[in-house]
Enzyme design. Structure first.
Site, mmCIF file in Angstrom:
data_model
loop_
_atom_site.group_PDB
_atom_site.id
_atom_site.type_symbol
_atom_site.label_atom_id
_atom_site.label_comp_id
_atom_site.label_asym_id
_atom_site.label_seq_id
_atom_site.Cartn_x
_atom_site.Cartn_y
_atom_site.Cartn_z
ATOM 1 C CG ASP A 30 -2.068 0.931 1.132
ATOM 2 O OD1 ASP A 30 -2.281 1.498 0.039
ATOM 3 O OD2 ASP A 30 -2.767 1.120 2.141
ATOM 4 C CG HIS A 47 0.082 2.033 -9.523
ATOM 5 N ND1 HIS A 47 -0.193 1.715 -8.217
ATOM 6 C CD2 HIS A 47 -0.983 2.776 -9.949
ATOM 7 C CE1 HIS A 47 -1.366 2.221 -7.864
ATOM 8 N NE2 HIS A 47 -1.864 2.875 -8.896
ATOM 9 C CG LEU A 141 9.711 -17.114 -3.245
ATOM 10 C CD1 LEU A 141 9.436 -17.204 -1.737
ATOM 11 C CD2 LEU A 141 10.204 -15.707 -3.577
HETATM 12 C C1 FPP Z 1 -1.717 0.324 -3.346
HETATM 13 O O1 FPP Z 1 -1.311 1.643 -3.518
HETATM 14 C C2 FPP Z 1 -1.232 -0.520 -4.395
HETATM 15 C C3 FPP Z 1 -2.016 -1.050 -5.405
HETATM 16 C C4 FPP Z 1 -3.441 -0.823 -5.566
HETATM 17 C C5 FPP Z 1 -1.468 -1.907 -6.447
HETATM 18 C C6 FPP Z 1 -0.229 -2.649 -6.140
HETATM 19 C C7 FPP Z 1 0.470 -2.869 -7.414
HETATM 20 C C8 FPP Z 1 1.790 -2.893 -7.565
HETATM 21 C C9 FPP Z 1 2.739 -2.788 -6.444
HETATM 22 C C10 FPP Z 1 2.364 -3.010 -8.925
HETATM 23 C C11 FPP Z 1 2.199 -4.294 -9.599
HETATM 24 C C12 FPP Z 1 2.748 -5.463 -8.886
HETATM 25 C C13 FPP Z 1 3.251 -6.545 -9.487
HETATM 26 C C14 FPP Z 1 3.613 -7.748 -8.655
HETATM 27 C C15 FPP Z 1 3.463 -6.599 -10.950
HETATM 28 P P1 FPP Z 1 -2.425 2.765 -3.614
HETATM 29 O O2 FPP Z 1 -2.576 3.140 -5.036
HETATM 30 O O3 FPP Z 1 -3.673 2.310 -2.922
HETATM 31 O O4 FPP Z 1 -1.726 3.902 -2.800
HETATM 32 P P2 FPP Z 1 -2.435 5.071 -1.970
HETATM 33 O O5 FPP Z 1 -3.216 4.389 -0.861
HETATM 34 O O6 FPP Z 1 -1.264 5.846 -1.464
HETATM 35 O O7 FPP Z 1 -3.296 5.828 -2.921
#
Ligand code: FPP
Length: 252
Positions: A30, A47, A141
């Site tokens: 997050d 992202h 893993l």
């Molecule tokens: C939360 O940050 C994260 C996500 C919704 C997506 C997670 C995706 C990745 C880390 C990239 C792809 C991963 C792989 C394994 C290819 P948020 O957007 O909710 O952040 P915020 O709460 O600060 O707005």
């Protein structure tokens, strides 16, 4: 591998009742959006940086001797984000599925996708199937990436599948127990997570591995996901080792 990682990995191999390294770690990644906003960057770059942090986490988990790692990359609720962000996120996943499988092979990582893969369309389903097949013989893993995943939906689907088997006469309702339910989840046959990490300071599970995390230790870290590295993973494992896991039993 850092000296600290080497020490933890060596201790993990000593075994015992309370292994130094959790067998299965789940991570709620997050804070990508806040990381980007703090830099005046578009969320898409948050992202992208988050995906790089995922790569570091996978490498660090393998080096520490963790056997299972589950990353929450796209929740069933994430479809409600603005269309351009959904497009950026799904595009990023497709890119990784297409171009990063070689890296997984090199590192001995077996990839599995949990969640409603069909929601991404047939082309992505084909990429997922291919990536899973190509890495299927790897044993260092086990990496689960949760995509269009929701814990409640997973439990409901398991209940539906069990109900269908009962209705067809294949299964005696009196025999349905916790193991039956576990065996119908996306994580069937996998160990439950010992440790769940959530970054960015938020302290909730957000529908992640609800059934499986019944006895997991929860560690919340004040780091935004794109800044996550091996040191954060080591700190979370160190915190896990300080916890007294009793599984509901009284000790002493
Ligand atoms: C939360 O940050 C994260 C996500 C919704 C997506 C997670 C995706 C990745 C880390 C990239 C792809 C991963 C792989 C394994 C290819 P948020 O957007 O909710 O952040 P915020 O709460 O600060 O707005």
């Amino acid at each position: 591998m850092s000296a600290a990682t080497r020490t933890i990995a060596a201790e993990a191999r000593t075994g015992g009742d309370s292994p130094a390294v959790p067998r299965h770690i789940g991570i709620i990644m997050d804070g990508n959006g806040r990381w980007a906003a703090a830099r005046g960057l578009p969320r898409a770059l948050g992202h992208k940086a988050g995906a790089e942090a995922s790569r570091r986490a996978i490498e660090a988990a393998g080096d520490m001797g963790v056997s299972w790692l589950t990353l929450f990359a796209f929740s069933s609720e994430n479809w409600r984000r603005p269309a351009d962000e959904v497009r950026d996120l799904t595009g990023l996943m497709r890119h990784y599925l297409r171009h990063e499988v070689g890296q997984l092979l090199e590192k001995g990582v077996r990839l599995r996708i949990i969640g409603d893969r069909a929601a991404f369309g047939p082309e992505t389903v084909a990429e997922i199937t291919r990536a899973e097949a190509v890495t299927a013989a790897n044993t260092r893993l086990n990496l689960n990436v949760a995509l269009s995943y929701g814990g409640r939906a997973e439990i409901a689907a398991a209940a539906r599948a069990i109900a269908a088997r009962v209705a067809s006469g294949e299964l005696d309702p009196a025999s349905v127990n916790e193991s039956t339910l576990s065996a119908h989840l996306d994580t069937a046959g996998m160990p439950d997570p010992d440790l769940i990490i959530r970054t960015s300071g938020e302290q909730r599970l957000s529908n992640f591995l609800l059934w499986q995390s019944a006895y997991a230790e929860l560690v919340f870290q004040d780091v935004l996901w794109p800044d996550f590295d091996a040191v954060h993973l080591q700190a979370a494992v160190a915190e896990y080792r300080r916890r007294d896991r009793r599984y509901g039993a009284r000790t002493g």
